[in-house]
Scaffold this active site. Structure first.
Site, mmCIF file in Angstrom:
data_model
loop_
_atom_site.group_PDB
_atom_site.id
_atom_site.type_symbol
_atom_site.label_atom_id
_atom_site.label_comp_id
_atom_site.label_asym_id
_atom_site.label_seq_id
_atom_site.Cartn_x
_atom_site.Cartn_y
_atom_site.Cartn_z
ATOM 1 N N LYS A 1 1.360 4.414 -3.006
ATOM 2 C CA LYS A 1 1.548 5.607 -2.895
ATOM 3 C C LYS A 1 2.797 6.413 -3.006
ATOM 4 O O LYS A 1 2.859 7.349 -3.620
ATOM 5 C CB LYS A 1 1.023 5.956 -1.168
ATOM 6 C CG LYS A 1 -0.294 5.345 -0.979
ATOM 7 C CD LYS A 1 -0.462 5.650 0.596
ATOM 8 C CE LYS A 1 -1.922 5.058 0.881
ATOM 9 N NZ LYS A 1 -2.052 5.030 2.325
ATOM 10 N N ASP B 1 0.618 -1.161 -0.001
ATOM 11 C CA ASP B 1 0.019 0.154 0.054
ATOM 12 C C ASP B 1 1.075 1.195 0.175
ATOM 13 O O ASP B 1 0.693 1.971 -0.842
ATOM 14 C CB ASP B 1 -0.951 -0.113 1.212
ATOM 15 C CG ASP B 1 -1.682 1.214 1.392
ATOM 16 O OD1 ASP B 1 -2.783 1.527 0.652
ATOM 17 O OD2 ASP B 1 -1.182 2.142 2.322
#
Length: 426
Positions: free
Chosen positions: A202, A198
């Site tokens: 980003k 995750d």
């Protein structure tokens, strides 16, 4: 009467329902309005705590995309498909797009941004990184004229909560993860978070905005927190550090070094004191020095506010007739990602070795043969079986560390795999 831009929302989940709530309550601007025209979701029956007029709801996303009343499409379903198809269809119809979909932008960003340039529309994605932290807009506007040298991010609230509980309560990883799930900070399947993927997605988005480099997730080194133990956190404390899952990107010569992994950061640093589910991003600019952004990195309301900021920005640009800025997101810097093997930094090692004379010397000889210098050592207690030997090194190359650790793990006096944690002095 002031002009109004019609908004269509695809995805009526946690974030989508909060965006719809904001639109129904009214996002008022003195010069224009934003009006909800359509909401699409496969499930429009389950209560979301917000009452939507039935005529605005549909189970068919194509109705949102094809509606002539909709000028901006908000994609909040996540994942790659069908989100990618919906976004490209909306762009082809001349609609601006707002998305919080970091996975899609990390994997298909070039395709989406090229399509937007060709169609003469814009794409807003403030909500894809940092939740309530306005990091994308800060980089594209407030720091647009600044040369970003380095960035360090705590970009995942789940892992930061877990590491905080391990640090403050001495919990093992499995128990801290269970607490995070019970508190609603971790999914039933937490693999995307705890693996670091995750945060990686980003970081890939930030690489494009901060450094003008297009990268895919597979090109960036990533390591999760599953192997971190309370023992490591305690030793880190003795050395004057805390353990964080850190996303790092920095200019090195003519390239960019980018990686995501557990990292020892100094206890007195700003990032070391970001606790629980909060996120933070530290930017270091050539002229402005250190800039810190801090806030909740996830959740319906914070993310919805980031979506709303994009809606206001795109609507204002659309009504003013200004040229879309999406073209600046295409890879034009000429910078390349450096292989992680060339990265240079200090390291933390935890060996499990037999308690015999000469063991430390054997380990030190292997390290010295690879040019790795020891800064400090902790060895506590004596035992008939193996005991931990913990070291901090001076700066060393990643490839040299990998070779040295592989050789040390084969020594007869060493038991199990060596724990390696990278260090950033910030």
């Amino acid at each position: 009467m002031k002009p109004c831009i019609g908004i269509g929302v695809i995805g009526f989940g946690t974030v989508g329902s909060e965006v719809v709530r904001l639109l129904l309550e009214g996002i008022e601007r003195p010069d224009f309005g934003l009006e909800l025209k359509k909401v699409a979701d496969l499930d429009i029956v389950t209560p979301r705590g917000v009452e939507v007029p039935k005529e605005l709801t549909t189970t068919d996303a194509e109705e949102v995309i094809e509606s002539e009343e909709v000028g901006i499409v908000v994609e909040l379903i996540g994942g790659i498909e069908p989100a990618r198809t919906y976004i490209l269809e909306a762009i082809a119809r001349g609609k601006d797009v707002v998305t919080a979909n970091k996975a899609l932008l990390a994997q298909c960003g070039d395709e989406i941004f090229h399509a937007a340039v060709e169609a003469g529309v814009d794409v807003g994605f403030e909500a894809s990184v940092g939740g309530s932290m306005p990091v994308i807009r800060a980089l594209r506007e407030g720091l647009a004229g600044e040369r970003i040298e380095r960035l360090y991010g705590i970009l995942n609230g789940t892992t930061n909560y877990i590491l905080t509980r391990m640090e403050e309560e001495g919990l093992p990883f499995s128990e801290a993860l269970r607490e995070a799930q019970e508190a609603g900070y971790a999914e039933a399947d937490p693999s995307l978070d705890i693996s670091g993927r995750d945060a990686l997605q980003k970081l890939v988005v930030l690489l494009r905005v901060a450094f003008g480099i297009s990268a895919s997730p597979g090109e960036v080194f990533c390591e999760g927190i599953e192997g971190i133990t309370p023992q490591d956190i305690e030793y880190a404390r003795e050395f004057g550090y805390k353990v964080k899952l850190l996303a790092t990107a920095k200019r090195v010569g003519e390239g960019i070094e980018a990686r995501v992994h557990p990292t020892l950061v100094p206890q007195k640093s700003m990032l070391a004191n970001v606790r629980e589910e909060f996120n933070a991003l530290e930017l270091v600019g050539e002229g402005v020095g250190h800039q810190l952004f801090y806030g909740k990195g996830a959740g319906g309301r914070p993310t919805a506010r980031a979506v709303a900021s994009d809606l206001v920005s795109l609507a204002s640009r659309r009504l003013s007739g200004a040229t879309p800025r999406v073209g600046e997101l295409l890879d034009s810097s000429g910078l390349k990602l450096m292989p992680v093997e060339e990265a240079v930094m200090p390291y933390y090692f935890r060996f499990l070795a037999l308690d015999r004379p000469g063991v430390l010397a054997q380990i030190a000889r292997v390290l010295a043969s690879e040019g790795i210098s020891i800064a400090s050592v902790i060895q506590k207690g004596r035992a008939e079986e193996a005991v931990p030997i913990v070291m901090m090194t001076h700066e060393a190359r990643e490839d040299a560390v990998r070779r040295a650790v592989a050789r040390i793990d084969e020594l007869e006096v060493v038991r199990g795999r060596t724990q390696v944690i990278r260090v950033e002095e910030l």
